[in-house]
Design a protein around this motif. Structure first.
Motif, PDB file in Angstrom:
ATOM      1  N   ALA A 159       0.826  -1.215   0.000  1.00 49.78           N
ATOM      2  CA  ALA A 159       0.000   0.000   0.000  1.00 49.78           C
ATOM      3  C   ALA A 159       0.855   1.256   0.000  1.00 49.78           C
ATOM      4  N   GLN A 176       1.810   4.292  -3.629  1.00 52.77           N
ATOM      5  CA  GLN A 176       1.746   5.750  -3.642  1.00 52.77           C
ATOM      6  C   GLN A 176       2.837   6.374  -4.514  1.00 52.77           C
ATOM      7  N   ASP A 206      -8.228  13.584   4.186  1.00 53.90           N
ATOM      8  CA  ASP A 206      -6.927  13.510   3.509  1.00 53.90           C
ATOM      9  C   ASP A 206      -6.778  14.717   2.596  1.00 53.90           C
ATOM     10  N   PRO A 245      -4.385  13.391  -3.270  1.00 51.62           N
ATOM     11  CA  PRO A 245      -3.412  12.292  -3.301  1.00 51.62           C
ATOM     12  C   PRO A 245      -2.097  12.606  -3.991  1.00 51.62           C
ATOM     13  N   ARG A 298      -1.991   6.880   4.751  1.00 49.33           N
ATOM     14  CA  ARG A 298      -2.642   6.319   3.573  1.00 49.33           C
ATOM     15  C   ARG A 298      -2.410   4.817   3.464  1.00 49.33           C
ATOM     16  N   ARG A 356      -4.713   3.003   5.873  1.00 50.35           N
ATOM     17  CA  ARG A 356      -6.102   3.087   5.401  1.00 50.35           C
ATOM     18  C   ARG A 356      -6.335   2.152   4.226  1.00 50.35           C
ATOM     19  N   GLN A 357      -5.427   2.194   3.253  1.00 52.72           N
ATOM     20  CA  GLN A 357      -5.614   1.395   2.045  1.00 52.72           C
ATOM     21  C   GLN A 357      -5.492  -0.092   2.339  1.00 52.72           C
ATOM     22  N   ASP A 394      -7.869   3.870  10.367  1.00 48.43           N
ATOM     23  CA  ASP A 394      -7.800   5.329  10.244  1.00 48.43           C
ATOM     24  C   ASP A 394      -7.007   5.928  11.397  1.00 48.43           C
TER      25      ASP A 394
END
Length: 208
Positions: free
Chosen positions: A41, A45, A65, A68, A79, A82-83, A88
Motif C-alpha cells: 500500500a 503511492q 486527507d 493524493p 494512507r 487506510r488502504q 484510520d
C-alpha cells in the motif's frame, strides 16, 4: 468380488469427501502477511504522490486527507494503513489525544486536539505508537528492521521524519533495508534508513 466392492466403496467415499471441500488455489493458501500488505500500500503511492506539501488544510473527519498528489511523510503512513486495512490513524490518534491530551507533545502550543493536523505530525504519531506499546529497540542490526516497521528520524535542521521499512534491500550494502517515504519530492523508495539519525522504531500491527 468382495474386495472389489470394498475398493469401490472406499474410492466413492473419498471422492465424496473431496467434493465437499472447496478447491483452493495456491494464492489462497498463502495469504499475504500484514507487513506485506502495508508495504504494498505504501509502494502504490509512488508515482501518485509527487509533491511534498506541508500546508495546513481543514480535513474531513474521519477519513480526511489532502489531495493524493501531495502530502508529507506522515501521509505515506496514514494512507498505507487506510488502504491496506481500513485503519484510520486520524481517528485513532484523535480519540486517544482527546482522552489523554497530556501524554502528547506540546511543541505547537496546542491547547486542544486538532483532527486536521495532529495525525500528520511525526511526534504525535510516535507518542501514539509508544502508547500502544509497539516501540522497539534502535540497533545497528539491519535484520532488526523488518518490512512494514515504522522508523522515525531527525533530518538536518531538526526536522522530524517517518518512514516505512521496505521489503527491498540496498544495491550498495547487502541486507540494508530500503524505506518508503516522502522526504521532499513525493513518495519514493530510497536507501536512507541509516542516512539520518533514527529516533524511534515501531511495529504497529493492525487487527485484520
Amino acid at each position: 468380488m468382495i474386495e472389489v466392492t470394498r475398493r469401490t466403496v472406499l474410492r466413492t467415499g473419498l471422492l465424496a469427501v473431496a467434493s465437499a471441500v472447496p478447491a483452493m488455489s495456491p494464492a489462497a493458501t498463502i495469504a499475504p502477511t500484514w507487513p506485506s500488505s502495508l508495504v504494498q500500500a505504501a509502494r502504490a503511492q509512488i508515482g501518485v504522490t509527487t509533491r511534498y506539501d506541508p500546508t495546513y488544510v481543514r480535513l474531513a473527519y474521519p477519513g480526511g486527507d489532502v489531495p493524493p498528489d501531495r502530502g508529507v511523510c506522515t501521509d505515506v503512513v496514514i494512507r498505507a494503513y487506510r488502504q491496506a486495512f481500513g485503519l484510520d490513524l486520524q481517528k485513532l490518534l484523535h480519540e486517544d489525544m482527546k482522552a489523554n491530551f497530556a501524554a502528547y507533545p506540546k511543541a505547537w502550543g496546542m491547547k486542544a486536539p486538532d483532527p486536521n493536523i495532529d495525525h500528520r505530525r511525526v511526534p504525535n504519531l510516535a507518542a501514539y505508537f509508544t502508547r500502544r506499546k509497539t516501540a522497539l529497540s534502535l540497533t545497528e542490526d539491519f535484520a532488526s528492521y523488518r518490512p512494514g516497521d515504522l522508523v522515525t528520524q531527525m533530518l538536518p535542521g531538526n526536522l522530524t521524519h517517518i518512514v516505512i521499512v521496505s521489503s527491498k534491500t540496498s544495491a550498495e550494502v547487502p541486507g540494508r533495508p530500503l524505506v518508503i517515504q516522502n522526504i521532499g519530492a513525493g513518495a519514493s523508495e530510497d536507501d536512507t534508513l541509516f542516512a539520518y539519525q533514527r529516533t524511534g522504531h515501531y511495529r504497529f500491527s493492525p487487527v485484520v
